[in-house]
Design a protein around this motif. Structure first.
Motif, PDB file in Angstrom:
ATOM      1  N   SER A   1       3.596  10.415  -7.758  1.00  0.00           N
ATOM      2  CA  SER A   1       4.597  10.826  -8.652  1.00  0.00           C
ATOM      3  C   SER A   1       3.756  11.882  -9.734  1.00  0.00           C
ATOM      4  CB  SER A   1       5.157   9.796  -9.066  1.00  0.00           C
ATOM      5  OG  SER A   1       4.453   9.029 -10.008  1.00  0.00           O
ATOM      6  N   PRO A   2       4.602  12.702 -10.341  1.00  0.00           N
ATOM      7  CA  PRO A   2       3.931  13.484 -11.349  1.00  0.00           C
ATOM      8  C   PRO A   2       3.700  12.766 -12.851  1.00  0.00           C
ATOM      9  CG  PRO A   2       5.567  14.744 -10.128  1.00  0.00           C
ATOM     10  CD  PRO A   2       5.751  13.388  -9.676  1.00  0.00           C
ATOM     11  N   ALA A   3       4.724  11.674 -12.932  1.00  0.00           N
ATOM     12  CA  ALA A   3       4.549  11.114 -14.129  1.00  0.00           C
ATOM     13  C   ALA A   3       3.341  10.006 -14.185  1.00  0.00           C
ATOM     14  CB  ALA A   3       5.974  10.002 -14.174  1.00  0.00           C
ATOM     15  N   VAL A   4       3.184   9.495 -13.138  1.00  0.00           N
ATOM     16  CA  VAL A   4       1.692   8.538 -12.956  1.00  0.00           C
ATOM     17  C   VAL A   4       0.573   9.282 -12.949  1.00  0.00           C
ATOM     18  CG1 VAL A   4       0.774   6.786 -11.546  1.00  0.00           C
ATOM     19  CG2 VAL A   4       3.083   6.688 -11.930  1.00  0.00           C
ATOM     20  N   GLN A   5       0.650  10.543 -12.394  1.00  0.00           N
ATOM     21  CA  GLN A   5      -0.617  11.360 -12.499  1.00  0.00           C
ATOM     22  C   GLN A   5      -0.774  12.034 -13.952  1.00  0.00           C
ATOM     23  OE1 GLN A   5      -0.187  14.543  -9.372  1.00  0.00           O
ATOM     24  NE2 GLN A   5      -0.499  12.905  -7.791  1.00  0.00           N
TER      25      GLN A   5
ATOM     26  N   GLY B   1       0.961  -1.177   0.066  1.00  0.00           N
ATOM     27  CA  GLY B   1      -0.054  -0.075  -0.133  1.00  0.00           C
ATOM     28  C   GLY B   1       0.709   1.309  -0.148  1.00  0.00           C
ATOM     29  N   GLY B   2       2.021   1.208   0.674  1.00  0.00           N
ATOM     30  CA  GLY B   2       2.941   2.318   0.866  1.00  0.00           C
ATOM     31  C   GLY B   2       3.480   2.571  -0.515  1.00  0.00           C
ATOM     32  N   ILE B   3       3.909   1.574  -1.317  1.00  0.00           N
ATOM     33  CA  ILE B   3       4.360   1.723  -2.543  1.00  0.00           C
ATOM     34  C   ILE B   3       3.677   2.254  -3.528  1.00  0.00           C
ATOM     35  CG2 ILE B   3       5.514   0.340  -4.491  1.00  0.00           C
ATOM     36  CD1 ILE B   3       6.608  -1.482  -2.266  1.00  0.00           C
ATOM     37  N   LEU B   4       2.170   1.890  -3.448  1.00  0.00           N
ATOM     38  CA  LEU B   4       1.087   2.366  -4.549  1.00  0.00           C
ATOM     39  C   LEU B   4       0.949   3.805  -4.173  1.00  0.00           C
ATOM     40  CD1 LEU B   4      -1.382  -0.609  -4.260  1.00  0.00           C
ATOM     41  CD2 LEU B   4       0.136   0.098  -6.362  1.00  0.00           C
ATOM     42  N   ILE B   5       0.849   4.293  -2.815  1.00  0.00           N
ATOM     43  CA  ILE B   5       0.774   5.620  -2.670  1.00  0.00           C
ATOM     44  C   ILE B   5       1.644   6.285  -3.049  1.00  0.00           C
ATOM     45  CG2 ILE B   5       0.643   7.409  -0.528  1.00  0.00           C
ATOM     46  CD1 ILE B   5      -1.057   5.076   0.872  1.00  0.00           C
TER      47      ILE B   5
END
Length: 69
Positions: free
Chosen positions: A44-48, A35-39
């Motif tokens: 991150s701006p690239a994923v957003q 869960g921490g890794i997914l958050i």
């Protein structure tokens, strides 16, 4: 005349009594780590940017124009 069946409790050997609890604890720690890794990834701006592009593409494909995320 039949006798009532008495349930038999089977206990674990002494060395394995806390094994199930330890397995649950390891599973919970692993789930929290994931869960921490997914958050971190979703912040991150690239994923957003990629998610916004996918959502905008889907909206345009559905015929909804004029919406920019």
């Amino acid at each position: 005349m039949s006798k009532a069946l008495i349930p038999v409790r089977r206990s674990r050997p002494r060395g394995e009594r806390g094994a199930a609890t330890a397995e649950y604890a390891v599973s919970i720690v692993a789930a929290c780590g994931l869960g921490g890794i997914l958050i971190a990834l979703l912040k991150s701006p690239a994923v957003q940017t990629a998610l916004k592009a996918i959502i905008n593409y889907a909206l345009k494909a559905a015929g909804v124009d004029g919406v920019q995320l």
